[in-house]
Design a protein around this motif. Structure first.
Motif, PDB file in Angstrom:
ATOM      1  N   SER A   1       0.838  -1.194   0.000  1.00  0.00           N
ATOM      2  CA  SER A   1       0.000   0.000   0.000  1.00  0.00           C
ATOM      3  C   SER A   1       0.877   1.249   0.000  1.00  0.00           C
ATOM      4  CB  SER A   1      -0.895  -0.002   1.235  1.00  0.00           C
ATOM      5  OG  SER A   1      -1.654   1.173   1.273  1.00  0.00           O
ATOM      6  N   THR A   2       0.428   2.253  -0.701  1.00  0.00           N
ATOM      7  CA  THR A   2       1.145   3.529  -0.784  1.00  0.00           C
ATOM      8  C   THR A   2       1.464   4.083   0.600  1.00  0.00           C
ATOM      9  OG1 THR A   2       0.020   3.970  -2.858  1.00  0.00           O
ATOM     10  CG2 THR A   2       1.012   5.844  -1.765  1.00  0.00           C
ATOM     11  N   ARG A   3       0.534   3.958   1.523  1.00  0.00           N
ATOM     12  CA  ARG A   3       0.706   4.528   2.867  1.00  0.00           C
ATOM     13  C   ARG A   3       1.860   3.883   3.639  1.00  0.00           C
ATOM     14  NH1 ARG A   3      -4.056   1.587   3.302  1.00  0.00           N
ATOM     15  NH2 ARG A   3      -3.833  -0.276   4.583  1.00  0.00           N
ATOM     16  N   ASP A   4       2.295   2.694   3.201  1.00  0.00           N
ATOM     17  CA  ASP A   4       3.348   1.975   3.918  1.00  0.00           C
ATOM     18  C   ASP A   4       4.763   2.384   3.512  1.00  0.00           C
ATOM     19  OD1 ASP A   4       1.393   0.574   5.311  1.00  0.00           O
ATOM     20  OD2 ASP A   4       1.327  -1.018   3.790  1.00  0.00           O
ATOM     21  N   TRP A   5       4.893   3.212   2.461  1.00  0.00           N
ATOM     22  CA  TRP A   5       6.236   3.627   2.029  1.00  0.00           C
ATOM     23  C   TRP A   5       6.590   4.943   2.712  1.00  0.00           C
ATOM     24  CZ3 TRP A   5      10.027   0.994   0.278  1.00  0.00           C
ATOM     25  CH2 TRP A   5      11.157   1.632  -0.241  1.00  0.00           C
ATOM     26  N   PRO A   6       7.614   4.962   3.560  1.00  0.00           N
ATOM     27  CA  PRO A   6       7.895   6.165   4.355  1.00  0.00           C
ATOM     28  C   PRO A   6       8.633   7.285   3.613  1.00  0.00           C
ATOM     29  CG  PRO A   6       9.441   4.430   4.927  1.00  0.00           C
ATOM     30  CD  PRO A   6       8.460   3.822   3.949  1.00  0.00           C
ATOM     31  N   TYR A   7       9.219   6.989   2.459  1.00  0.00           N
ATOM     32  CA  TYR A   7      10.093   7.954   1.787  1.00  0.00           C
ATOM     33  C   TYR A   7       9.363   8.659   0.654  1.00  0.00           C
ATOM     34  CZ  TYR A   7      13.038   4.625   4.212  1.00  0.00           C
ATOM     35  OH  TYR A   7      13.567   3.793   5.157  1.00  0.00           O
ATOM     36  N   SER A   8       8.290   9.348   1.002  1.00  0.00           N
ATOM     37  CA  SER A   8       7.409   9.924   0.001  1.00  0.00           C
ATOM     38  C   SER A   8       6.690  11.146   0.553  1.00  0.00           C
ATOM     39  CB  SER A   8       6.378   8.864  -0.419  1.00  0.00           C
ATOM     40  OG  SER A   8       5.370   9.406  -1.211  1.00  0.00           O
ATOM     41  N   SER A   9       6.460  12.115  -0.304  1.00  0.00           N
ATOM     42  CA  SER A   9       5.670  13.278   0.109  1.00  0.00           C
ATOM     43  C   SER A   9       4.178  12.949   0.159  1.00  0.00           C
ATOM     44  CB  SER A   9       5.935  14.466  -0.829  1.00  0.00           C
ATOM     45  OG  SER A   9       5.612  14.137  -2.159  1.00  0.00           O
ATOM     46  N   PHE A  10       3.820  11.707  -0.131  1.00  0.00           N
ATOM     47  CA  PHE A  10       2.430  11.264  -0.004  1.00  0.00           C
ATOM     48  C   PHE A  10       1.904  11.566   1.402  1.00  0.00           C
ATOM     49  CE2 PHE A  10      -0.535   7.834   1.290  1.00  0.00           C
ATOM     50  CZ  PHE A  10      -1.578   8.091   0.406  1.00  0.00           C
ATOM     51  N   HIS A  11       2.710  11.322   2.410  1.00  0.00           N
ATOM     52  CA  HIS A  11       2.292  11.526   3.799  1.00  0.00           C
ATOM     53  C   HIS A  11       2.021  13.010   4.089  1.00  0.00           C
ATOM     54  CE1 HIS A  11       3.119   7.326   4.389  1.00  0.00           C
ATOM     55  NE2 HIS A  11       4.264   7.529   3.774  1.00  0.00           N
ATOM     56  N   ARG A  12       2.822  13.877   3.518  1.00  0.00           N
ATOM     57  CA  ARG A  12       2.578  15.323   3.625  1.00  0.00           C
ATOM     58  C   ARG A  12       1.237  15.662   2.986  1.00  0.00           C
ATOM     59  NH1 ARG A  12       5.576  18.610  -0.777  1.00  0.00           N
ATOM     60  NH2 ARG A  12       3.902  17.525  -1.874  1.00  0.00           N
ATOM     61  N   ASP A  13       0.979  15.089   1.802  1.00  0.00           N
ATOM     62  CA  ASP A  13      -0.254  15.388   1.078  1.00  0.00           C
ATOM     63  C   ASP A  13      -1.493  14.819   1.766  1.00  0.00           C
ATOM     64  OD1 ASP A  13       1.287  16.793  -0.681  1.00  0.00           O
ATOM     65  OD2 ASP A  13       1.042  15.399  -2.360  1.00  0.00           O
ATOM     66  N   VAL A  14      -1.330  13.710   2.492  1.00  0.00           N
ATOM     67  CA  VAL A  14      -2.443  13.190   3.301  1.00  0.00           C
ATOM     68  C   VAL A  14      -2.755  14.189   4.414  1.00  0.00           C
ATOM     69  CG1 VAL A  14      -3.105  11.391   4.962  1.00  0.00           C
ATOM     70  CG2 VAL A  14      -2.078  10.745   2.764  1.00  0.00           C
ATOM     71  N   LYS A  15      -1.724  14.688   5.096  1.00  0.00           N
ATOM     72  CA  LYS A  15      -1.934  15.673   6.170  1.00  0.00           C
ATOM     73  C   LYS A  15      -2.595  16.949   5.652  1.00  0.00           C
ATOM     74  CE  LYS A  15       1.848  14.140   9.081  1.00  0.00           C
ATOM     75  NZ  LYS A  15       3.241  14.347   9.456  1.00  0.00           N
TER      76      LYS A  15
END
Length: 159
Positions: A133-147
């Motif tokens: 799952s995308t959410r499981d990869w820590p090295y991504s600005s995805f987490h910033r965009d979720v916030k």
């Protein structure tokens, strides 16, 4: 054979793929703190906006927005790669640059193009089999965009 010509657009948005020489290396995630430090340093000297970013073991995908009147993404990548190499040599056994000499760039031309490339960045760790799952990869600005509310934490590549 066609000759590749880089975009000269000022203040544009660009998608990049930057790769290590050794496609079996994991040096980028093994030294993610060093990479982040180098990007922050170059960004402080030559500003650019990070629209999306994902670091995989052996390559990076990124989307940048350059400031108005500026089109020198090549120099920024050169500085990031040089600084990372220098600091990596200080920290490890590496004696030369770990990077491929060139990088690939694509000028973002529309909202649809931008959305497609952001999705490509964020889904890439799943595509390569590093995570389910995308959410499981820590090295991504995805987490910033979720916030920021731009993506749902459960997004997993549905275009």
């Amino acid at each position: 054979m066609p000759r590749y010509i880089r975009s000269k657009r000022f203040g544009g948005m660009f998608f990049f793929t930057v790769t290590l020489k050794d496609r079996h290396s994991s040096v980028l995630i093994d030294h993610i703190d060093l990479l982040r430090e180098c990007v922050r340093h170059v960004k402080s000297k030559r500003p650019f906006g990070i629209i999306a970013w994902v670091v995989l073991p052996d390559h990076i995908h990124a989307i940048w927005r350059l400031p108005k009147g500026d089109n020198d993404f090549s120099r920024r990548w050169q500085l990031i790669k040089m600084l990372f190499t220098k600091k990596l040599k200080e920290r490890t056994h590496f004696k030369e640059s770990v990077w491929q000499g060139r990088f690939w760039e694509h000028e973002i031309k529309s909202d649809k193009d931008l959305r497609s490339h952001i999705h490509y960045c964020y889904f890439n760790p799943v595509k390569h089999g590093y995570v389910l799952s995308t959410r499981d990869w820590p090295y991504s600005s995805f987490h910033r965009d979720v916030k920021l509310g731009l993506f749902d934490i459960h997004w997993n590549g549905v275009f």
